[in-house]
Design an enzyme around this catalytic site. Structure first.
Site, PDB file in Angstrom:
ATOM      1  N   CYS A  94       0.808  -1.227   0.000  1.00 35.47           N
ATOM      2  CA  CYS A  94       0.000   0.000   0.000  1.00 35.47           C
ATOM      3  C   CYS A  94       0.837   1.270   0.000  1.00 35.47           C
ATOM      4  O   CYS A  94       0.355   2.330  -0.400  1.00 35.47           O
ATOM      5  CB  CYS A  94      -0.947   0.004   1.198  1.00 35.47           C
ATOM      6  SG  CYS A  94      -2.108  -1.376   1.199  1.00 35.47           S
ATOM      7  N   HIS A 120      -3.697   7.025   2.174  1.00 34.92           N
ATOM      8  CA  HIS A 120      -4.065   5.738   1.591  1.00 34.92           C
ATOM      9  C   HIS A 120      -5.487   5.404   2.026  1.00 34.92           C
ATOM     10  O   HIS A 120      -5.831   5.504   3.205  1.00 34.92           O
ATOM     11  CB  HIS A 120      -3.088   4.665   2.063  1.00 34.92           C
ATOM     12  CG  HIS A 120      -3.551   3.275   1.782  1.00 34.92           C
ATOM     13  ND1 HIS A 120      -4.032   2.881   0.554  1.00 34.92           N
ATOM     14  CD2 HIS A 120      -3.632   2.179   2.594  1.00 34.92           C
ATOM     15  CE1 HIS A 120      -4.373   1.602   0.610  1.00 34.92           C
ATOM     16  NE2 HIS A 120      -4.143   1.154   1.828  1.00 34.92           N
ATOM     17  N   ASN A 160     -10.478   0.021  -1.683  1.00 32.74           N
ATOM     18  CA  ASN A 160      -9.053  -0.001  -1.357  1.00 32.74           C
ATOM     19  C   ASN A 160      -8.293  -0.748  -2.445  1.00 32.74           C
ATOM     20  O   ASN A 160      -8.347  -1.967  -2.523  1.00 32.74           O
ATOM     21  CB  ASN A 160      -8.856  -0.674   0.002  1.00 32.74           C
ATOM     22  CG  ASN A 160      -7.390  -0.786   0.404  1.00 32.74           C
ATOM     23  OD1 ASN A 160      -6.495  -0.448  -0.356  1.00 32.74           O
ATOM     24  ND2 ASN A 160      -7.146  -1.276   1.606  1.00 32.74           N
TER      25      ASN A 160
END
Length: 327
Positions: free
Chosen positions: A114, A254, A284
């Site tokens: 990520c 994020h 996500n």
């Protein structure tokens, strides 16, 4: 040598299949509204069988090149942050550069989960300043092919998307990366894993199918560590940049879970109205969420010269980082 770097263009792409919470909640026998209450996600986009990681990255990159209005021959390096390359070997970056017609560009993949886009952006900034050349930074993932549809902790979260930015030289030292902080904690290596597929446990017919899919061993610990990591990195990046939370025009975290970045905002005393959010519609997509959010935000309200952005991420590994960038 350039004195700093600046954003020249933004782009993003998502595949064509919109997947609502209702579809997943029905599949997992969850009550209506369960996913949104816990994650903030309302929908996400998943790839069809014909979609490829490189194809998604090409679409986002083409949009960034158009937005930058530059010649392709001026791009000297292509960095692709991904956890889901088309193949284990070769890397997807060279194929991406080839399909874009970037005949003067080096190309490589970066696997930073990520936080991969932030790691790529730090490297791109260094390359721009050292060689006075432009860099294409792309983050793309097709995570729908790596989630277990029967496993709640991952199937409700993850999505497919690509985001791209073009970074170019700038002579104003007050622009570009003012502060950055990268961190890793390998003691938490096993919190999010895909057990099989690497050299430690190669694919084999004897392995159960779920061994090739993503596992989140302890969601609460992931939450705790992500908040801790993003808060600490952001504080250090802002300290290095000599900026205060009140100086930020946009905070681009994020998009893992709304509760994570809301907790980080609380820890940093960042006005929640300055948070750039894409999680509600797009879910996500790991490293792709920050450039996706930047591009979406830029479409709605063009990112102007002189803005101060804070970017922050944490993910599997655990890897994390934060960056203060002045446009």
């Amino acid at each position: 040598m350039a004195r700093s770097s600046r954003f020249l263009g933004f782009g993003h792409a998502v595949p064509g299949r919109l997947v609502t919470n209702a579809e997943i909640e029905h599949s997992l026998q969850l009550e209506e509204g369960w996913i949104q209450r816990r994650t903030g996600i309302r929908s996400r986009w998943w790839a069809s069988p014909k979609d490829t990681l490189t194809g998604l990255a090409v679409e986002a990159s083409e949009a960034a090149i158009r937005d930058a209005d530059i010649g392709r021959e001026s791009i000297a390096l292509t960095l692709l942050a991904t956890s889901t390359p088309d193949h284990l070997l070769p890397p997807s970056g060279p194929l991406l550069a080839h399909r874009l017609g970037l005949t003067n560009s080096g190309a490589v993949d970066l696997a930073g989960a990520c936080a991969g886009f932030l790691y790529a952006l730090v490297l791109a900034d260094s390359f721009v300043r050292a060689y006075d050349k432009r860099v294409l930074v792309v983050a793309a993932n097709i995570l729908s092919r790596r989630i277990n549809p029967c496993e709640r902790s991952t199937s409700v979260l993850f999505a497919d998307a690509a985001g791209a930015v073009i970074l170019g030289p700038c002579e104003n030292p007050e622009q570009g990366v003012l502060g950055a902080d990268l961190i890793a904690d390998g003691s938490l290596y096993d919190l999010i894993t895909i057990p099989a597929g690497g050299s430690n446990l190669p694919f084999a017919s004897s392995l159960p199918p779920e061994s090739t899919l993503m596992r989140m061993l302890d969601g609460r610990e992931v939450f705790t560590q992500a908040v801790k990591m993003m808060t600490a990195c952001s504080n250090r990046a802002m300290s290095h940049a000599k900026v205060m939370p009140s100086d930020l025009t946009r905070f681009v975290p994020h998009q893992a879970n709304t509760r994570i970045f809301e907790a980080v905002c609380g820890n940093l005393d960042i006005d929640v109205t300055r948070v750039v959010r894409s999680i509600e519609e797009f879910g996500n997509s790991s490293a792709a969420t920050i450039p996706l959010s930047l591009s979406l935000s830029n479409e709605v309200n063009r990112i102007a010269a002189g803005e101060t952005l804070l970017l922050a991420a944490a993910g599997a590994g655990m890897t994390g980082g934060a960056m203060v960038f002045r446009t």
